[in-house]
Write a protein that holds these residues in place. Structure first.
Motif, short mmCIF file in Angstrom:
data_model
loop_
_atom_site.label_atom_id
_atom_site.label_comp_id
_atom_site.label_asym_id
_atom_site.label_seq_id
_atom_site.Cartn_x
_atom_site.Cartn_y
_atom_site.Cartn_z
N ALA A 18 -9.06 -0.11 -16.99
CA ALA A 18 -8.95 -0.93 -15.78
C ALA A 18 -8.19 -0.19 -14.69
O ALA A 18 -8.50 -0.32 -13.51
N ASP A 19 -7.18 0.60 -15.08
CA ASP A 19 -6.43 1.37 -14.07
C ASP A 19 -6.40 2.87 -14.37
O ASP A 19 -5.63 3.62 -13.75
N ASN A 20 -7.25 3.32 -15.30
CA ASN A 20 -7.42 4.75 -15.58
C ASN A 20 -6.10 5.44 -15.94
O ASN A 20 -5.74 6.48 -15.37
N ALA A 21 -5.39 4.86 -16.90
CA ALA A 21 -4.11 5.43 -17.31
C ALA A 21 -3.94 5.28 -18.82
O ALA A 21 -4.47 4.36 -19.44
N VAL A 22 -3.19 6.23 -19.44
CA VAL A 22 -2.87 6.18 -20.86
C VAL A 22 -1.50 5.52 -21.01
O VAL A 22 -0.54 5.87 -20.30
N THR A 71 -8.12 2.11 -6.86
CA THR A 71 -7.84 3.48 -6.42
C THR A 71 -8.89 3.94 -5.43
O THR A 71 -10.03 3.46 -5.44
N TYR A 72 -8.51 4.83 -4.56
CA TYR A 72 -9.44 5.63 -3.77
C TYR A 72 -8.77 6.97 -3.55
O TYR A 72 -7.62 7.17 -3.97
N THR A 73 -9.45 7.91 -2.94
CA THR A 73 -8.99 9.29 -2.89
C THR A 73 -7.53 9.41 -2.46
O THR A 73 -7.17 9.08 -1.32
N GLY A 74 -6.70 9.86 -3.39
CA GLY A 74 -5.30 10.11 -3.09
C GLY A 74 -4.39 8.92 -3.16
O GLY A 74 -3.17 9.07 -2.99
N TYR A 75 -4.92 7.73 -3.41
CA TYR A 75 -4.09 6.52 -3.38
C TYR A 75 -4.38 5.62 -4.57
O TYR A 75 -5.52 5.50 -5.03
N ARG A 76 -3.32 4.97 -5.01
CA ARG A 76 -3.40 3.91 -6.02
C ARG A 76 -2.83 2.66 -5.37
O ARG A 76 -1.70 2.66 -4.86
N VAL A 77 -3.60 1.59 -5.35
CA VAL A 77 -3.29 0.41 -4.55
C VAL A 77 -2.99 -0.78 -5.45
O VAL A 77 -3.74 -1.06 -6.40
N HIS A 78 -1.91 -1.50 -5.15
CA HIS A 78 -1.54 -2.74 -5.83
C HIS A 78 -1.67 -3.87 -4.81
O HIS A 78 -0.88 -3.95 -3.88
N THR A 121 -8.30 -0.17 1.07
CA THR A 121 -9.56 0.42 0.61
C THR A 121 -9.82 1.82 1.14
O THR A 121 -10.78 2.47 0.72
N GLY A 122 -9.00 2.28 2.07
CA GLY A 122 -9.29 3.55 2.74
C GLY A 122 -10.06 3.36 4.02
O GLY A 122 -10.20 4.30 4.81
N SER A 123 -10.59 2.17 4.25
CA SER A 123 -11.29 1.83 5.49
C SER A 123 -10.56 0.69 6.18
O SER A 123 -9.97 -0.18 5.51
N ASN A 124 -10.59 0.66 7.50
CA ASN A 124 -9.86 -0.35 8.24
C ASN A 124 -10.36 -1.76 7.95
O ASN A 124 -11.57 -2.01 7.93
N ILE A 125 -9.41 -2.66 7.71
CA ILE A 125 -9.66 -4.09 7.56
C ILE A 125 -8.80 -4.79 8.60
O ILE A 125 -7.66 -4.39 8.85
N THR A 126 -9.32 -5.83 9.23
CA THR A 126 -8.55 -6.57 10.22
C THR A 126 -7.81 -7.72 9.56
O THR A 126 -8.39 -8.49 8.81
N TYR A 127 -6.52 -7.83 9.86
CA TYR A 127 -5.65 -8.87 9.30
C TYR A 127 -5.00 -9.66 10.42
O TYR A 127 -4.79 -9.17 11.52
N ALA A 128 -4.63 -10.91 10.10
CA ALA A 128 -3.72 -11.70 10.92
C ALA A 128 -4.22 -11.98 12.33
O ALA A 128 -3.53 -11.72 13.31
N GLY A 129 -5.44 -12.52 12.44
CA GLY A 129 -5.92 -13.01 13.72
C GLY A 129 -5.49 -14.45 13.93
O GLY A 129 -5.41 -15.24 12.99
#
Length: 257
Positions: free
Chosen positions: A25-29, A51-58, A226-234
């Motif tokens: 699920a998180d690619n870890a031992v 995860t995406y390139t270079g980042y692990r996201v919680h 996600t590595g791509s812009n998402i708009t928050y808090a409108g």
């Protein structure tokens, strides 16, 4: 070489100290220390892990606990719950929006609080203020509720729009730097009673214009998840109390992620 079969947390038979498994699920031992499972790499647990390139996201969409297994730094995005719309149509203010990089963490449990959206309002009431969201010392404040009969919008992370001749609520309350949100727009006490829009993360809610209610203030963008812009808090758009039609809404926000 050793090849581990991908699995989720082993529960049967009961794990023993020194046992290892590969979590797909998180690619870890992970290794079992006699009471808990710990990753063999410098990772952390808590929330929805992607995860995406270079980042692990919680990502936390509900309250929980973030636990790093090594000291280091993290980037954060904390969004509070938005305010509820007012009884006569003042738009709800967006939840406070705070983001930053290089925030130091230690090997510890960090409670994560995800604020709920503000409550609905009866015709003579302001909308409820949204709940605060927090991570460690970072708190984003809930959006102010929209106004009602001759009542201003409430202050908050972003302010609620005024209702029925009320002014917009103040944003960035209490104050933070950089600013976490903006004020709401004002309304008109004349038919068809157009109300103000709620403030957003990057712009104030607009005032009524003629017979048109104000739009919600625009949200802000962030790519951490996600590595791509998402708009928050409108901010929420104001409503028209009589007649037909409603104002345009602000940019759609996503709460508490």
């Amino acid at each position: 070489s050793l090849i581990l079969t991908p699995s989720t947390v082993p529960t049967s038979p009961a794990p023993v100290e020194g046992q290892i498994y590969y979590n797909n699920a998180d690619n870890a031992v992970y290794v079992y220390n006699g009471s808990n499972w710990h990753p063999l790499t410098n990772l952390a647990t808590g929330g929805e892990i992607t995860t995406y390139t270079g980042y692990r996201v919680h990502t936390f969409l509900t309250s929980g606990t973030f636990t790093p297994y090594a000291a280091g730094t993290v980037d954060y995005l904390v969004v509070a719950g938005g305010g509820g719309g007012g009884g006569y149509g003042g738009g709800g203010g967006a939840g406070g929006f705070r983001t930053g990089t290089g925030f130091s963490v230690t090997v510890s449990d960090y409670p994560i609080v995800v604020g709920a959206g503000g409550s609905n309002a009866n015709i003579s009431e302001n909308g409820g203020t949204g709940g605060d969201s927090s991570f460690s010392t970072i708190t984003s404040n809930g959006g102010g509720g929209g106004g009602t009969t001759s009542s201003g919008g409430l202050a908050g992370g972003s302010g609620g729009g005024g209702g029925y001749a009320g002014s917009g609520g103040a944003g960035n309350t209490p104050s933070t730097s950089p600013v976490q949100g903006y004020q709401g727009g004002s309304s008109l006490n004349a038919d068809p009673y157009p109300n103000g829009g709620g403030g957003g993360a990057s712009a104030a809610g607009t005032n009524y214009s003629g017979t048109t209610a104000g739009s919600g203030g625009a949200g802000d963008v962030n790519a951490y998840r996600t590595g791509s812009n998402i708009t928050y808090a409108g901010g929420g758009g104001g409503g028209v109390a009589t007649g037909s039609g409603y104002a345009d809404t602000g940019v759609i926000g996503q709460g508490g992620a």
